[in-house]
Design an enzyme around this catalytic site. Structure first.
Site, mmCIF file in Angstrom:
data_model
loop_
_atom_site.group_PDB
_atom_site.id
_atom_site.type_symbol
_atom_site.label_atom_id
_atom_site.label_comp_id
_atom_site.label_asym_id
_atom_site.label_seq_id
_atom_site.Cartn_x
_atom_site.Cartn_y
_atom_site.Cartn_z
ATOM 1 N N TYR A 1 9.079 19.083 49.094
ATOM 2 C CA TYR A 1 9.283 17.734 49.613
ATOM 3 C C TYR A 1 7.973 17.048 49.976
ATOM 4 O O TYR A 1 7.967 15.860 50.320
ATOM 5 C CB TYR A 1 10.209 17.751 50.838
ATOM 6 C CG TYR A 1 11.646 17.948 50.455
ATOM 7 C CD1 TYR A 1 12.055 19.174 49.925
ATOM 8 C CD2 TYR A 1 12.575 16.941 50.587
ATOM 9 C CE1 TYR A 1 13.360 19.376 49.539
ATOM 10 C CE2 TYR A 1 13.887 17.135 50.204
ATOM 11 C CZ TYR A 1 14.276 18.355 49.678
ATOM 12 O OH TYR A 1 15.570 18.544 49.286
ATOM 13 N N ASP B 1 20.199 32.940 47.472
ATOM 14 C CA ASP B 1 21.397 32.929 46.620
ATOM 15 C C ASP B 1 22.498 33.804 47.223
ATOM 16 O O ASP B 1 23.653 33.409 47.320
ATOM 17 C CB ASP B 1 21.082 33.328 45.164
ATOM 18 C CG ASP B 1 20.171 34.535 45.041
ATOM 19 O OD1 ASP B 1 19.755 35.071 46.087
ATOM 20 O OD2 ASP B 1 19.884 34.953 43.904
#
Ligand SMILES: NC(=O)C1=CN([C@@H]2O[C@H](COP(=O)(O)OP(=O)(O)OC[C@H]3O[C@@H](n4cnc5c(N)ncnc54)[C@H](OP(=O)(O)O)[C@@H]3O)[C@@H](O)[C@H]2O)C=CC1
Ligand SMILES: O=C(O)CCC(=O)C(=O)O
Ligand SMILES: [Mg+2]
Length: 442
Positions: A159, A307
């Protein structure tokens, strides 16, 4: 076009901070950004609920003096700039503010104004609590087991916006630098040289592909993750867990693949647990626990690969509590968890710098543009972000009034479209009518 001139509302006073403690007058001025898309509908509904909660709790002794500041499409239309300096300065000067969602185009165009605001004010924590309200329809069997608080690092990671578009001279310069200074790394960029590009085109021709000539086209981005950025985030998450008597803090990362960014985040997170909170290894590590005799004794600091974590929170939500994670993981995680408790229509959030006291409260969701100006969407996320804001200000009674009203309205099955479409026997109401229901229930 001229920059906006802000007129602080008469009769209001600034929130200040002394020695790390917020000082909130009874008549605070709070800047707000309405937002793009569904933002105006949501804000109109939310502000009435926030005002009603304050009035209900303090009978006129306390009142928020709202001050509109501009960003996004409204700012660009009126002032020719997406994020006027005056708006950022107001967030700085008045410490606590609240905003609706702002549009970010995909691919090209302006960079995210939301991210810019977080970075300019150094709001290093994105705090997103996720809990279930009784009666809210959910795709999982036991949404009641979800009670998690996400601490998302808010200023670093991809970001940071360090990117170069494929085919530009800048991207080529970075590729040339890598080829010169780090040839082994450069060798890993699959089509990062003309030779490799040509090689693949030739291979395609070999299986009947057309003859083509293409320049090197590789988009590049940098993912910075620092020790200090990690330290302040994880320190905040563990501090929060201790203060709120939570059971665990999970460091969520993808450190098996991104060893020196995501992996470092996990290692550094454990270091913060040891250095600041005296945590020790649990059963030989890597999990840690705060030992007896120290504040927060019994708090477990553990880690999970991102995950696997995403499936664990679906299958065994009760085993997870506070989590601390990097920016992108936190973005995915907060929408996924919100879905488990009914969707981003009621997922609140806050962007906070706990040192300077600056805080911008905002929903997890975006502008939902297809519903703009229909008075349709759920204003719950911004209302609950306002609830977090009231608690941040120490106005707990007003915050409690909002939670109570949410319980009543949802309990009565008087809900906006997003819940109504999944709820049997619900009465669907508009965005503004849901606000009316909340106010009635206070
Ligand atoms: N902090 C911010 O300002 C954020 C801004 N954005 C920006 O918003 C824009 C749109 O993004 P997009 O990906 O469509 O994501 P959105 O969050 O805006 O919307 C996606 C879907 O979520 C549901 N939804 C969103 N808000 C509400 C609500 N208040 N009540 C009920 N349901 C809701 C709707 O689902 P359904 O279709 O099922 O009804 C909607 O279509 C983009 O420009 C993006 O960059 C995105 C996230 C955060
Ligand atoms: O800034 C944006 O447009 C998206 C931000 C976002 O998805 C988030 O804050 O969760
Ligand atoms: Mg998001």
């Amino acid at each position: 076009m001229a920059e906006p001139v802000l007129n602080p509302p008469e009769g209001g006073a600034k929130i200040t901070i002394q020695n790390g403690v917020l000082s909130v007058p009874d008549n605070p001025i709070i800047p707000f950004i309405e937002g793009d898309g569904t933002g105006p509908d949501i804000w109109r509904a939310s502000v009435r609920v926030l005002d009603a909660a304050v009035a209900r709790a303090y009978g006129g002794k306390r009142k928020i003096h709202w001050m509109e500041i501009f960003a996004g499409e409204k700012a660009n239309n009126q002032f020719g700039t997406w994020l006027p300096d005056a708006s950022v300065q107001a967030c700085r000067d008045y410490l606590v503010s609240i905003k609706g969602p702002l549009t970010t185009p995909v691919g090209g165009g302006i960079r995210s104004l939301n991210v810019a605001l977080r970075q300019m004010l150094d709001l290093y924590v994105c705090l997103r609590p996720v809990r279930w309200f009784k009666g809210v329809p959910s795709p999982v069997k036991r949404p009641d087991l979800v009670d998690m608080v996400i601490f998302r690092e808010n200023c670093e990671d991809i970001y940071a916006g360090i990117e170069w578009a494929a085919g530009t001279p800048e991207a080529q310069k970075v590729l040339d630098f890598l080829a010169r200074e780090f040839p082994q790394v450069a060798g890993k960029i699959r089509f990062g040289s003309q030779e490799k590009t040509n090689g693949w085109l030739k291979a395609l021709e070999g299986i009947g592909g057309p003859h083509r000539e293409l320049p090197v086209q590789v988009g590049l981005g940098i993912k910075p993750v620092s020790y200090l950025g990690t330290e302040r985030l994880v320190h905040s998450a563990i501090g929060y867990a201790i203060a709120n008597k939570r059971k665990s803090v999970t460091l969520v990362h993808k450190g098996n693949i991104m060893k020196y960014t995501e992996g470092a985040f996990a290692d550094w997170g454990y270091k913060v647990a040891r250095d600041y909170y005296g945590a020790v290894e649990l059963d030989g590590g890597p999990w840690h626990i705060i030992p007896e005799g120290k504040p927060g004794a019994g708090l477990v600091i553990k880690d999970a690969i991102a995950d696997a974590f995403l499936q664990q929170i679906l299958l065994r939500p009760a085993e997870y509590d506070v989590s601390a994670t990097l920016n992108l993981n936190g973005d995915y995680l907060s929408d996924a968890l919100a879905a488990q408790v009914g969707g981003i229509g009621i997922a609140p959030g806050a962007n906070i710098n706990y040192v300077t006291g600056h805080a911008v409260f905002e929903a997890t969701h975006g502008t939902a543009p297809k519903y703009a100006n229909q008075d349709k969407v759920n204003p719950g996320s911004v209302i609950l972000s306002g609830e977090m804001m009231l608690r941040y200000m120490g106005w707990n009674e007003a915050a409690d009034a909002i939670i109570h009203a949410m319980d009543v309205a949802i309990g009565n099955k008087t809900v906006t479209y997003d819940f109504a479409r999944l709820m049997e026997g619900a009465k669907e109401v508009k965005c503004s009518q849901f606000a009316d229901e909340l106010i009635k229930a206070m």
